[in-house]
Each structure stands twice: as C-alpha cells, then as structure tokens.
Design a protein around this motif. Sequence first.
Motif, short mmCIF file in Angstrom:
data_model
loop_
_atom_site.label_atom_id
_atom_site.label_comp_id
_atom_site.label_asym_id
_atom_site.label_seq_id
_atom_site.Cartn_x
_atom_site.Cartn_y
_atom_site.Cartn_z
N UNK A 1 0.66 -1.11 -0.06
CA UNK A 1 0.11 0.21 -0.18
C UNK A 1 0.87 1.31 -0.31
N UNK A 2 0.57 2.18 -0.86
CA UNK A 2 0.78 3.50 -0.58
C UNK A 2 -0.21 4.95 -0.01
N UNK B 1 -9.89 -1.70 4.81
CA UNK B 1 -10.06 -1.04 6.30
C UNK B 1 -9.42 -0.62 6.87
N UNK B 2 -7.77 -0.14 6.52
CA UNK B 2 -6.77 0.24 7.25
C UNK B 2 -6.80 1.60 6.03
N UNK B 3 -8.11 1.81 4.87
CA UNK B 3 -8.21 2.69 4.66
C UNK B 3 -8.43 4.06 6.19
N UNK C 1 -5.71 9.70 -0.26
CA UNK C 1 -5.82 8.69 -0.73
C UNK C 1 -4.51 7.35 -0.67
N UNK C 2 -5.15 6.21 -0.60
CA UNK C 2 -4.84 5.46 -0.11
C UNK C 2 -4.48 4.48 -1.45
N UNK D 1 -9.33 8.03 0.40
CA UNK D 1 -9.96 7.08 -0.29
C UNK D 1 -9.00 6.64 -1.25
N UNK D 2 -9.83 4.96 -1.03
CA UNK D 2 -8.39 3.63 -1.83
C UNK D 2 -9.11 3.40 -3.02
N UNK D 3 -8.05 3.52 -3.93
CA UNK D 3 -7.70 3.38 -4.87
C UNK D 3 -7.10 2.02 -5.13
#
Length: 266
Positions: A146-147, A178-180, A152-153, A184-186
């Motif tokens: 992840x970054x 879940x850890x975002x 954003x994540x 905003x998860x991409x």
Amino acid sequence: MSRSFIALSILACVAMGPGCGKLFDLTPYDASPPDDLRDLTATHMARIRSDLEGHQGPFTFALTSDPHYHYGDLTDIVAHMRNDASIRFVVVPGDLSDQGLIEEFTGFARVMEELSVPWLATIGNHDHLGNGPGIYETMFGPRDFVMDLPVHRFIFFDDTVWESDTPPDLAWLSNALAGAGDRVPIVIAHIPPYSDQLQGSLEYAMRDLMAGDTVPLFIHGHQHAFNDHEPYLDGVRYLCVPWPKKRAYVKVTLDGGEITIDQVML
C-alpha cells in the motif's frame, strides 16, 4: 528449469572444457537484478510521498500497462510522459515481462528509469512465469503493498491465479481496505474480477469487497485496450489501461473523491 536441461548443460560444459565458464553467466533463468535495480518500490514510493507530503488539492498520475516485449513503444510513451509537467508519478499494472526473464525485467526497468518522476509497478500473470516472482520481489519488493498519501490510499494487489503458486490473498486485500481510514482507496491489480481467471467465487469476493462507496476506482491491465466503465453497476469504476502497442496511455486526476480519466494518444 527441468532436470534434463540442467544435465544437458553440464554435459555440454564438460565437453567444451574451461571455455564453458560463460555458459551459466548468460542463462535467461538468472534471477539477480543489477544492484541499481533493486528495492525500486520502496525507493520510488518514498519519492512520491515526499513530493505529495501535505498536498490537499488535485494531482495527476499516468499509467501504461502490459509492455511485454513492446519496449520500443514503451520508450516512446515514457518520452511523451517526460514532456508532461502535470504528471506526478507513473504506475504500471503488471505484465512487465513476457516470459518472466531477467533480461525482460531489466529492459523494462531501464526504460522506466528514464522518467523524470517516480514510478511503481504491480506484478502480472506473465511475470509469474519462470523465475519471475523472485525477480519481481528482488527488483521491486512485496507483491502486495500500500501507499498512503494525504487523501488517498493506493492498494497494489497481486490477483494472478493460473500462473501463481499461491491464490490471491483476499484477507490481505480486506485488511488493506479496512485500514484506509478516512483516505479514499484506489485499488490497482493486473487482472479485473470479471476476467476468466477470476470468474466464480474469487470474482464475487473481490467485487463485494470493493462494492458500494468503498472503492471508487479499480485500475487494471491484462486486456491491452482502454476501457472506462462500471460493469457491476455498484459504484466502482473499472479502468483498463492500454498496452504500449496501442500507442496510448492514461492520465488520472484525483481531487478527493472526484476522478477524471483521460486517454492520451501518441
């Protein structure tokens, strides 16, 4: 590498005598990237985070995918990207190689290192061939990562099935989503859930993890042509990135939850 190949190679080496020393130096099954092409994910991720630290407004990144052996076209795309000052970083969603060979990974990385901005790459199904997984992990790092940026994540996920020795780690993907938190998860993976590799229980599980307001954008390659659509009508936008042979790449601009996608033709 098969035992018969190894045995034949040893016999050939014995027959050729001392001059055979280069036989294994040149093998395409070598899995050792050059020292300057190791841990690239950590290196480039640090550059991206530094560049966007504290950034709250819109930003643009670019994508090309599935270079396989089309490194000449990739070179042209990289040159075009270098002349676009709006691009903050570049992402390649897999199939960096065609047969998982060290020469292919190295050639790909050398072209990408010509960029003036940092770049990241996921593993694709072709990269699982031969020693590809080991080469990828040495050259880049973990297959799933992840970054986190200020808003954003980015979740990079290995969803290869047929060529992989392990199934996609859906528990890891669930935890990454879940850890975002407030980010905003991409999600970026090589293969879309609706591909024949994932059809069935894996498709439904991935689809359900991202459905609704959870993930606004799933980015993938694998199908070689540009496509921007919502196949499940569940709020998730699926972006297929074209391969270099199409003489095109994609720019994505993120502004919080707002997403703008443009295909750029050379």
